[in-house]
Write a protein that holds these residues in place. Structure first.
Motif, PDB file in Angstrom:
ATOM      1  N   ALA A 286       0.828  -1.196   0.000  1.00 36.49           N
ATOM      2  CA  ALA A 286       0.000   0.000   0.000  1.00 36.49           C
ATOM      3  C   ALA A 286       0.861   1.245   0.000  1.00 36.49           C
ATOM      4  O   ALA A 286       1.860   1.321   0.728  1.00 36.49           O
ATOM      5  N   VAL A 291      -4.614   2.095   2.698  1.00 41.46           N
ATOM      6  CA  VAL A 291      -5.680   1.209   3.177  1.00 41.46           C
ATOM      7  C   VAL A 291      -6.629   2.000   4.068  1.00 41.46           C
ATOM      8  O   VAL A 291      -7.852   1.948   3.922  1.00 41.46           O
ATOM      9  N   ALA A 308      -9.775  -2.944   5.476  1.00 37.25           N
ATOM     10  CA  ALA A 308      -8.850  -4.077   5.339  1.00 37.25           C
ATOM     11  C   ALA A 308      -9.406  -5.122   4.394  1.00 37.25           C
ATOM     12  O   ALA A 308      -8.688  -5.656   3.535  1.00 37.25           O
ATOM     13  N   ALA A 311      -9.206  -3.863   0.734  1.00 39.34           N
ATOM     14  CA  ALA A 311      -7.835  -3.864   0.225  1.00 39.34           C
ATOM     15  C   ALA A 311      -7.337  -5.286  -0.028  1.00 39.34           C
ATOM     16  O   ALA A 311      -6.682  -5.547  -1.055  1.00 39.34           O
ATOM     17  N   GLU A 319       0.176  -3.635   4.353  1.00 40.92           N
ATOM     18  CA  GLU A 319      -0.231  -2.295   4.742  1.00 40.92           C
ATOM     19  C   GLU A 319       0.993  -1.507   5.206  1.00 40.92           C
ATOM     20  O   GLU A 319       1.709  -1.924   6.105  1.00 40.92           O
ATOM     21  N   TYR A 326      -4.775  -3.615   9.246  1.00 41.09           N
ATOM     22  CA  TYR A 326      -4.434  -5.037   9.148  1.00 41.09           C
ATOM     23  C   TYR A 326      -4.071  -5.656  10.504  1.00 41.09           C
ATOM     24  O   TYR A 326      -3.603  -6.792  10.555  1.00 41.09           O
TER      25      TYR A 326
END
Length: 786
Positions: A286, A291, A308, A311, A319, A326
């Motif tokens: 990311a 995220v 989360a 994504a 992340e 996450y």
């Protein structure tokens, strides 16, 4: 002796090792491998310190480490630290991560490397826009290898570079980070950089996937409204080329949404296209906080857990920069059935496979990096190591100098350059005596060092005034700023003009100062309302030119600017796109003639401040017309550049009037000047009649040619019909028969020859396996003796 766990057995396949380890991990341990923690290396060589960034919530590193940790974010690029101390700090932290987690999995350490390793004391190379100006992929591969070697030597595994965004609007602040406005140039230069970085053992990261540079009004982190054809034919090809050819192992999403779908949550982009179609097998990381932005900015997720899930479903494996979505929120969502655990496992398989590739799970793993080999990192006295590691070696500086010299673009010259023994040189302008004038936003001094004004910069940054004095030791060099870069002050302009009148020649240094989020005129979040020179610089230009003293305007900038009447009135104009720590010496060399300028514009220079967005890749309706009062024709086209040698292009030929598969275009280039020099032969394609609107012309091949005075070479391009392909009305990429015009050009606006051939046969569909390059052959032509 206990049995070796199967995931540490290097005789087994990567897949076997991944599956064995995955089966041992708890859900908490699985998620821990999918996020990073933003840290900073200790200046004393101790373990890293968290909580270094004001955009992230504080984390309890002690509590997190029992679960393990996937990534360490910017250990070198967060605060100034001696290279050896940073290496020791990172190694000791890795030792702690292994010791305190149940299964002892080291973290991947990543840092920025946009224009050099973003660390204190590291070489500041020219920015990527300058790489594009070199038109020299081989040279940029060398810089990637050098940067990668420095990073790997101190324990960094991944670099967050290069940027493959294609310039669509030069008002965008991050133009300096891009390679240019042409997708083929971007793809070839970026792929070469990646091969260098990956060849040194560092994971390269493509960014920003995709469309970030095509934002409305050139604003940072803004919506993108491109159509599917612009996406497929302009913005995606550099990424496609890099995935196919460079060995890249990571991709970073764009912050933007495209037509309402955020890239961080776009399953089509991150999975269907990237993985299922193109075959990418690495990790998707990311962009920082992306995220969380699904919840906070885009509003497509109601909370962190939903962000989360979006994504992970889209395909973001890691992340960054720190844990937000996450962590515990994802764990709870999986247990509640809101997010499928198989999505966690899918991402984890990719992360673990990459750690195995990096050797982090081998039985002989040792966190001691190459720079500290021979030292016991647990017992060594840290102070004995201080100063023992250098990121700015003589070899690095030589390479930085080579890139700087090849990247400088001479836009105009009426004979003023090179200077011939001037007695008095006036070096005037806001960038004349500023050491930061050659640095981009992601250089360490500009990005981090400015927050620590009491510490030394860490590298030698001579100003342009310093370098002019060194280049012309017998001349008197006088100086006045006239105004600042962006403050708009005018009270110093008159005095600067008087100084200009008293000089034999003037060097007028203008342009940008890089910064972040509005603290500069170029850089992330430093978008421009229009392309007029910032502040009162245009008033300074006009006042200096009014003096009549021969003036060489030098633009030290991160983007192209409208230069008013300077193209007609200045003796010469030199463009240097943030040319790095050796940049002012290279510019001074151009002024003296020691350096024969050979750069070519990677972006067009506008003829008006407000004719944006504009690109040479425009369709017929994007050109000058009699039904609009706005003329987008640039002052200087993409690909333009002059030098102190002259080159004749003759005997341009095409191999056949018809072709179905391949056709050859050839031209003879002769250095008709008195000194050796470089020329760039550019081949452009025009498709006069097509089933969809096409650009008037686009670059499909180029070759940088070095020739001694009087020497000639025959340059042959074998062009596949695949290079004519485009996205048809039904969304498929096709090769369509019809007339094709191949232009041999010195720039996108200066064709030396246009050669026509008819592509025969039926229309056919091609895909990502199509030919992307011409084959280039250079034959020396014997010098004729009369």
């Amino acid at each position: 002796m206990p049995d070796t766990p199967p995931w540490r057995d290097s005789t087994r396949s990567t897949n076997e090792r991944v599956e064995a380890l995955l089966s041992e991990l708890t859900l908490e341990e699985k998620c821990a491998q999918l996020y990073g923690v933003w840290i900073a290396a200790s200046a004393e060589g101790g373990e890293v310190a968290p909580h270094q960034h004001d955009m992230s919530d504080a984390v309890d590193l002690d509590a997190l480490l029992s679960r393990g940790l996937g990534q360490l974010t910017r250990p070198f690029g967060t605060q100034p630290v001696d290279p050896a101390m940073g290496a020791l700090s990172l190694a000791r932290t890795q030792r702690r991560i292994v010791a305190e987690s149940r299964l002892g999995i080291p973290a991947v350490a990543h840092d920025e490397c946009l224009a050099g390793f973003a660390a204190w004391g590291a070489t500041a190379y020219p920015v990527p826009l300058a790489w594009g100006a070199t038109f020299s992929p081989e040279l940029i591969e060398r810089v990637g290898a050098r940067i990668g070697a420095d990073m790997r030597s101190v324990g960094v595994h991944q670099g967050l570079s290069p940027v493959l965004d294609v310039v669509r609007d030069a008002r965008w602040g991050r133009i300096e980070e891009t390679i240019g406005e042409d997708p083929y140039l971007v793809g070839t230069i970026a792929s070469s950089y990646i091969r260098g970085l990956e060849g040194a053992g560092v994971v390269a990261t493509l960014k920003h996937f995709v469309g970030y540079s095509a934002s409305r009004a050139g604003r940072n982190l803004a919506p993108v409204s491109v159509g599917p054809r612009e996406l497929a034919d302009v913005l995606l090809p550099p990424f496609e080329m890099a995935i196919r050819e460079s060995g890249v192992r990571s991709v970073m999403n764009s912050y933007s949404d495209i037509d309402g779908v955020p890239s961080a949550g776009d399953e089509y982009l991150l999975t269907t296209l990237l993985r299922d179609t193109w075959g990418f097998t690495g990790t998707v990381v990311a962009d920082y906080f992306a995220v969380g932005f699904l919840h906070r900015l885009h509003g497509t997720a109601a909370d962190w857990a939903e962000a989360a899930g979006q994504a992970l479903r889209a395909g973001i494996d890691v992340e960054l920069p720190t844990v937000t979505a996450y962590g515990d929120e994802l764990i709870a969502a999986v247990r509640e059935g809101r997010v499928e655990e198989n999505l966690v496992d899918r991402a984890l398989r990719r992360v673990l496979a990459q750690k195995i590739e990096l050797g982090l799970l081998d039985t002989d793993y040792d966190p001691t990096p190459e720079a500290l080999r021979g030292h016991d990192i647990d017992s060594v006295d840290a102070e004995t190591l201080r100063g023992s590691v250098s990121f700015d070696t003589a070899g690095n500086r030589e390479l930085a100098r080579d890139i700087a010299e090849r990247s400088i673009v001479l836009l105009t010259n009426n004979g003023t350059l090179p200077f011939m023994n001037p007695r008095r040189i006036a070096v005037i302008g806001p960038n004349a005596d500023d050491p930061y004038a050659v640095l981009g936003c992601y250089s360490f001094p500009a990005h981090v060092g400015v927050k620590h004004p009491n510490l030394p910069i860490g590298i030698d940054l001579p100003t342009l005034r310093d370098s002019v004095r060194m280049e012309f030791p017998d001349a008197e060099v006088v100086h006045a700023s006239g105004t600042s870069v962006s403050g708009g002050e005018t009270e110093g302009i008159a005095a600067a003009a008087e100084l200009a009148r008293s000089a034999d020649v003037v060097v007028l240094a203008l342009g940008d100062r890089a910064g972040l989020f509005g603290r500069g005129t170029s850089g992330e979040g430093c978008d421009a309302e229009n392309l007029a020179l910032p502040g009162a610089q245009q008033m300074l230009v006009d006042a200096i030119l009014d003096t009549g003293t021969p003036t060489s305007l030098v633009l030290l900038a991160g983007r192209p600017y409208f230069l008013g009447s300077a193209p007609q009135r200045a003796g010469a104009i030199v463009a240097a796109f943030f040319a790095g720590e050796e940049g002012t010496g290279a510019i001074a060399g151009v002024l003296s003639g020691r350096v024969n300028p050979s750069g070519r514009l990677p972006v067009s220079v506008p003829a008006h401040a407000g004719a944006q967005p504009s690109t040479y890749l425009a369709a017929p309706l994007g050109q000058r017309s009699g039904v609009s009062n706005i003329d987008p024709t640039p002052a200087f086209w993409f690909g333009h550049g002059l030098g102190y040698s002259s080159f004749a292009w003759t005997e341009a030929q095409i191999s056949s009037a018809e072709f179905s598969n391949e056709v050859e275009v050839a031209v003879t280039v002769t250095n008709t000047g008195k000194r050796s020099g470089s020329d760039v032969v550019q081949v452009y394609l025009s498709d006069p009649v097509a089933s969809v609107v096409r650009p008037v012309r686009r670059l499909i091949a180029y070759h940088r040619l070095e020739l001694n005075a009087g020497a000639s070479a025959r340059v042959r391009f074998l062009l596949s019909a695949d290079l004519t392909s485009f996205t048809a009305r039904d969304g498929r990429r096709i090769v369509e028969p019809g007339e094709m015009v191949f232009g041999c050009g010195r720039s996108a606006g200066a064709m030396e020859a246009e050669l026509s051939a008819v592509l025969t046969g039926e229309a056919r569909v091609v895909d990502h396996r199509r030919a992307l390059h011409a084959s280039v052959c250079v034959e020396e032509v014997p010098i004729r003796v009369m």
